[in-house]
Design a protein around this motif. Structure first.
Motif, short mmCIF file in Angstrom:
data_model
loop_
_atom_site.label_atom_id
_atom_site.label_comp_id
_atom_site.label_asym_id
_atom_site.label_seq_id
_atom_site.Cartn_x
_atom_site.Cartn_y
_atom_site.Cartn_z
N GLU A 84 0.82 -1.20 0.00
CA GLU A 84 0.00 0.00 0.00
C GLU A 84 0.86 1.26 0.00
O GLU A 84 0.42 2.30 -0.49
CB GLU A 84 -0.92 -0.01 1.23
N SER A 85 2.09 1.17 0.56
CA SER A 85 2.96 2.33 0.60
C SER A 85 3.63 2.56 -0.75
O SER A 85 4.25 3.58 -0.97
CB SER A 85 4.02 2.15 1.70
N GLN A 86 3.52 1.59 -1.63
CA GLN A 86 4.09 1.73 -2.96
C GLN A 86 2.98 2.05 -3.95
O GLN A 86 1.81 1.83 -3.70
CB GLN A 86 4.79 0.43 -3.39
N SER A 87 3.36 2.59 -5.12
CA SER A 87 2.38 2.86 -6.16
C SER A 87 2.22 1.61 -7.01
O SER A 87 3.13 1.21 -7.72
CB SER A 87 2.84 4.04 -7.02
N VAL A 88 1.04 1.00 -6.92
CA VAL A 88 0.77 -0.18 -7.74
C VAL A 88 0.59 0.26 -9.18
O VAL A 88 -0.12 1.23 -9.47
CB VAL A 88 -0.49 -0.90 -7.24
N THR A 89 1.24 -0.42 -10.10
CA THR A 89 1.15 -0.10 -11.52
C THR A 89 0.64 -1.32 -12.28
O THR A 89 0.53 -2.41 -11.74
CB THR A 89 2.53 0.30 -12.08
N ILE A 90 0.34 -1.10 -13.56
CA ILE A 90 -0.11 -2.21 -14.39
C ILE A 90 0.99 -3.26 -14.51
O ILE A 90 0.72 -4.45 -14.73
CB ILE A 90 -0.54 -1.70 -15.79
N ASP A 91 2.24 -2.83 -14.33
CA ASP A 91 3.37 -3.77 -14.38
C ASP A 91 3.28 -4.78 -13.24
O ASP A 91 3.63 -5.95 -13.39
CB ASP A 91 4.69 -3.00 -14.31
N HIS A 92 2.82 -4.33 -12.06
CA HIS A 92 2.62 -5.24 -10.94
C HIS A 92 1.61 -6.33 -11.31
O HIS A 92 1.79 -7.51 -10.98
CB HIS A 92 2.11 -4.49 -9.71
N LEU A 93 0.54 -5.93 -11.99
CA LEU A 93 -0.51 -6.86 -12.35
C LEU A 93 -0.05 -7.84 -13.43
O LEU A 93 -0.43 -9.01 -13.41
CB LEU A 93 -1.76 -6.11 -12.80
N ARG A 94 0.76 -7.36 -14.37
CA ARG A 94 1.32 -8.27 -15.37
C ARG A 94 2.21 -9.32 -14.68
O ARG A 94 2.16 -10.51 -15.02
CB ARG A 94 2.13 -7.48 -16.40
N SER A 95 3.02 -8.85 -13.75
CA SER A 95 3.90 -9.78 -13.02
C SER A 95 3.07 -10.76 -12.19
O SER A 95 3.46 -11.92 -12.04
CB SER A 95 4.85 -8.98 -12.11
N TRP A 96 1.96 -10.28 -11.65
CA TRP A 96 1.07 -11.17 -10.88
C TRP A 96 0.56 -12.30 -11.78
O TRP A 96 0.54 -13.46 -11.38
CB TRP A 96 -0.10 -10.36 -10.31
N TYR A 97 0.17 -11.95 -13.01
CA TYR A 97 -0.33 -12.97 -13.94
C TYR A 97 0.76 -14.01 -14.22
O TYR A 97 0.49 -15.22 -14.22
CB TYR A 97 -0.79 -12.32 -15.24
N VAL A 98 1.99 -13.54 -14.43
CA VAL A 98 3.10 -14.45 -14.70
C VAL A 98 3.33 -15.37 -13.51
O VAL A 98 3.53 -16.58 -13.66
CB VAL A 98 4.38 -13.66 -15.01
N ALA A 99 3.29 -14.79 -12.31
CA ALA A 99 3.49 -15.60 -11.09
C ALA A 99 2.39 -16.64 -10.94
O ALA A 99 2.66 -17.81 -10.64
CB ALA A 99 3.52 -14.69 -9.87
N ALA A 100 1.14 -16.22 -11.18
CA ALA A 100 0.01 -17.15 -11.05
C ALA A 100 0.12 -18.29 -12.07
O ALA A 100 -0.15 -19.45 -11.77
CB ALA A 100 -1.31 -16.40 -11.23
N ASP A 101 0.53 -17.93 -13.30
CA ASP A 101 0.69 -18.95 -14.34
C ASP A 101 1.81 -19.93 -13.97
O ASP A 101 1.65 -21.14 -14.13
CB ASP A 101 1.01 -18.26 -15.67
#
Length: 285
Positions: A135-152
């Motif tokens: 929460e103290s960091q700025s979440v970006t679309i890059d975080h979400l792309r990396s989340w998808y890669v991690a989940a995959d």
């Protein structure tokens, strides 16, 4: 105290816990003792519960053992899966009088920068057992792309990955991400990095006399004690990125770039292992 899970919660591997906000310390202490990973939902995101004097937490299902889940069911009742039923129960509670101020929310656990990476067995962690937060960091679309890669990489179901896509599309439109999605992203990222760390330690790590395995890389160093399930990862400049010890998790600037670097290291290790396998097979012929 109530347990509640929406279809979105289930998809993200979370269960919500609503508890009297004057009993937060007692409940969180019990959950911490059971090594259950929790994250408090900001009061402004749950106005109905806040009005009734409740605090809401996200519990990470993968951190809840079967005996602990059974104990929770006995203590708090079975998980409510109907949004209507849950809201009906919350609305039936009396409003918390305004003169009774709720306690301050738990502080986010962060790890201050240190000059060197200490082995987990030499490190004393005194902060509460709460999962890390970005929460103290700025979440970006890059975080979400990396989340998808991690989940995959973790073998998550297609429905789960599709939900990540939906979260990403909503984020593009609103620049908002729900606490549930944030908790799921953090958990998958940590799980994937821990998974790769164990693989690296098993194949290229150097075993120390104290039972820890150290991997010295070009960008990061890591120390792993599989028996105690302790892990510490630091950047070459000395900044500790992740430390896990005795169920406590601390993070500092765990960026998408870190995850990509670990995925790259994992791919290179797979290439080396494949070549070794081919060489061994050739010698046997």
């Amino acid at each position: 105290t109530m347990l509640f899970a929406t279809p979105e919660d289930k998809m993200l591997g979370l269960t919500q816990l609503a508890v009297d906000n004057h009993k937060i310390a007692t409940v969180t202490e019990w959950l911490a003792d059971k090594n259950v990973a929790i994250a408090q939902v900001p009061r402004e995101d749950v106005p109905l519960e806040t009005k009734k004097g409740l605090a809401v937490f996200n519990l990470v299902n993968s951190s809840i053992s079967e005996p602990t889940f059974e104990a929770m069911a006995k203590k708090f009742g079975s998980v409510i899966e109907s949004q209507t039923e849950y809201e009906k129960k919350v609305r039936s509670l009396p409003d918390r009088p305004k003169h009774l101020k709720p306690p301050q929310p738990l502080q986010t656990v962060t790890l201050s920068q240190t000059s060197q990476l200490q082995q987990p067995s030499q490190t004393s962690l005194t902060e509460p057992k709460t999962p890390p937060s970005q929460e103290s960091q700025s979440v970006t679309i890059d975080h979400l792309r990396s989340w998808y890669v991690a989940a995959d990489s973790l073998g998550k179901a297609d429905e789960y990955k599709q939900r990540i896509v939906e979260v990403a599309n909503k984020f593009k439109a609103t620049r908002q991400i729900s606490p549930k999605a944030l908790a799921g992203m953090e958990q998958d990222t940590l799980t994937r990095i821990s998974q790769v760390s164990q693989k690296l330690a098993s194949n290229i790590g150097q075993l120390g006399n104290d039972g820890t395995v150290r991997v010295t890389g070009k960008i990061y160093d890591l120390v792993l004690n599989s028996q105690q399930k302790d892990l510490a990862i630091a950047h070459k400049n000395g900044d500790v990125i992740l430390r896990v010890q005795a169920g406590q998790v601390q993070v500092n600037n765990l960026t998408p770039e870190v995850l990509r670097d670990f995925e790259t290291a994992n791919s290179k290790l797979d290439e080396v292992l494949a070549k070794k396998h081919e060489t061994a097979a050739g010698l046997q012929r």
